[in-house]
Design a protein around this motif. Structure first.
Motif, PDB file in Angstrom:
ATOM      1  N   LEU A  81       0.813  -1.222   0.000  1.00 54.27           N
ATOM      2  CA  LEU A  81       0.000   0.000   0.000  1.00 54.27           C
ATOM      3  C   LEU A  81       0.841   1.264   0.000  1.00 54.27           C
ATOM      4  N   SER A  87       3.154   3.881  -1.563  1.00 58.53           N
ATOM      5  CA  SER A  87       3.474   4.262  -2.938  1.00 58.53           C
ATOM      6  C   SER A  87       3.657   5.762  -3.020  1.00 58.53           C
ATOM      7  N   SER A 145      -0.238   7.050  -3.052  1.00 63.61           N
ATOM      8  CA  SER A 145      -1.250   6.709  -2.051  1.00 63.61           C
ATOM      9  C   SER A 145      -1.235   7.639  -0.845  1.00 63.61           C
ATOM     10  N   SER A 177      -6.174   5.809   6.819  1.00 63.60           N
ATOM     11  CA  SER A 177      -6.840   5.590   5.540  1.00 63.60           C
ATOM     12  C   SER A 177      -8.329   5.420   5.803  1.00 63.60           C
ATOM     13  N   ALA A 185      -6.461   2.479   0.202  1.00 64.40           N
ATOM     14  CA  ALA A 185      -6.180   3.043  -1.117  1.00 64.40           C
ATOM     15  C   ALA A 185      -5.464   4.385  -1.014  1.00 64.40           C
ATOM     16  N   SER A 186      -5.860   5.226  -0.054  1.00 61.42           N
ATOM     17  CA  SER A 186      -5.214   6.530   0.138  1.00 61.42           C
ATOM     18  C   SER A 186      -5.022   6.788   1.633  1.00 61.42           C
TER      19      SER A 186
END
Length: 452
Positions: A328, A330, A333, A367, A372-373
């Motif tokens: 997760l 990145s 993200s 998150s 995801a973010s």
């Protein structure tokens, strides 16, 4: 007087099996030194090998602060470094599959012995036996408290079955180098008995335990995730559906790039600090990984990093029960890549899609969309510490009003006094953290907050 009849065929069969097992054991031992050069390596050659090894190690870690634990140019590790470099030459490192091969050979020898009762009887007199002590008893004169005590080493994890009650209470404890132990009477006033249940594991270094009541599954993450010079790397993620009687190694296949392209077990040669299971879907797992070392010197600290390439450290997610994992962290993200690894991963008790993650030297992130973010909700107190070892440890709990409370302990290697914080509305917006540090709890872990 009874006469003993000797069957020559049985004797010959026993001797053949004994010799076979001995050869297998010898082969297992030889795998550890298969790469060792001749003994007459000259001093100049030794110096060249050591310089090459240190250069490769620095290249692996990018800089000396990437290495777990304090690093110095000249320290007691020099002798261990030299010995390792000589054994590994001409390779950069000793492949860890040699250790796995040795373990497989030993299990093969055990299996062969077990299938031949005659051979087993012949070997008994030559087998190693524990003569004690079987418990680490420290006399009062050596303790700070002034009383005798039994030590277990660092306990890294504890899991308790949710149906724990007066009729029985099953619990599991794990140690940094002592494997996993289980008791079925954790609430007993005395005589609590513990059983070793991870004898099938390829390592005794355990980082975390998580019991998922919905699927009756116990997860064990291997490798000690404390980023210290003697935090041994692990060999992946395991699960048990029978309380620890038997275990399955999860494939945990991932593809990442950190020390080069990597495809394989996401947690091989890393350390696992957290395993979180989605409360509504047991196939969804979140796992946090951190740095660790492979091999510890007899004096102090680490010998080397595990061989390259290595999987990236960070927060991983699986939607298929651990068969595959996705990183997760990145560039897009919002969860940055981390030098030493993750300190904690938690799931919100009221919202399964809300996650929290602490990372060494980078504070705490949240998150709202199942990973995801991410958004930073607590910044590190000392972001300029070049060793990047501030450890922000977290725990979350649901309050009576439906909101989520977070407890947070922050500290590093002593550049600031360890502090204790609390937020009562951490699930949304930009939460505020109240500093609850007092004279009683300030510096609660002194200069070892980053470690334990």
């Amino acid at each position: 007087m009874k006469m003993i009849r000797i069957d020559r065929n049985q004797v010959r069969s026993g001797l053949r099996t004994f010799i076979t097992v001995s050869l297998i054991s010898a082969a297992a031992a030889m795998t550890f030194v298969a790469l060792k050069p001749e003994k007459n390596t000259g001093s100049s050659e030794r110096s060249r090998l050591l310089a090459k090894f240190r250069g490769d190690r620095d290249e692996t870690g990018s800089n000396k602060f990437a290495l777990p634990g304090p690093q110095r140019e000249r320290d007691p590790l020099s002798a261990a470094d030299e010995a390792y470099a000589i054994r590994a030459y001409p390779a950069k490192s000793i492949p860890f599959h040699l250790t796995l091969n040795a373990q497989a050979a030993f299990r093969n020898a055990e299996a062969r012995t077990a299938t031949d009762a005659t051979a087993a009887a012949a070997i008994v007199s030559n087998a190693w036996k524990l003569i004690g002590p079987s418990e680490a008893k420290f006399p009062a004169i050596l303790t700070f408290s002034g009383v005798d005590y039994t030590t277990s080493g660092r306990i890294t994890a504890l899991a308790i079955a949710p149906d724990c009650g007066t009729s029985g209470c099953r619990a599991w404890a794990a140690a940094a180098g002592g494997g996993i132990w289980r008791t079925d009477n954790a609430l007993a006033d005395s005589s609590v008995r513990w059983t070793f249940v991870s004898g099938s594991f390829p390592t005794n270094a355990i980082g975390t335990l998580t019991y998922d009541a919905a699927s009756h599954t116990l997860y064990a993450g291997t490798g000690e995730p404390n980023a210290s010079g003697d935090s041994e790397a692990g060999l992946g993620l395991f699960k048990s559906t029978d309380g620890g009687n038997s275990w399955t190694h999860l494939p945990a296949i991932t593809s990442t790039t950190i020390s080069g392209p990597y495809t394989g077990d996401a947690f091989l040669n890393r350390a696992i600090n957290s395993v979180v299971v989605d409360p509504q879907n047991s196939n969804i797992l979140y796992v946090g990984s951190a740095s660790a070392v492979r091999g510890v010197a007899s004096v102090t600290g680490a010998v080397t990093f595990p061989p390259l390439p290595l999987p990236a450290r960070g927060v991983y997610k699986s939607t298929d029960g651990g068969a595959t994992f996705t990183l997760l962290n990145s560039d897009t993200s919002g969860l940055p890549f981390v030098l030493r690894g993750v300190t904690d991963v938690k799931i919100d008790p009221s919202d399964r899609k809300t996650l929290y993650a602490g990372q060494f030297g980078q504070g705490v992130y949240r998150s709202k969309d199942a990973g995801a973010s991410w958004t930073q909700i607590f910044a590190p107190i000392n972001p300029t510490n070049p060793a990047v070892i501030e450890r922000d440890s977290i725990e979350v709990v649901k309050l009576g009003n439906g909101h989520t409370r977070m407890y947070l302990g922050a500290g590093d290697n002593g550049t600031f006094t360890a502090r204790f914080f609390r937020s009562n509305l951490v699930e949304s917006g930009k939460p505020s953290f109240n500093d609850l540090t007092t004279l009683e709890n300030a510096g609660y872990c002194r200069g070892q907050c980053w470690y334990d």
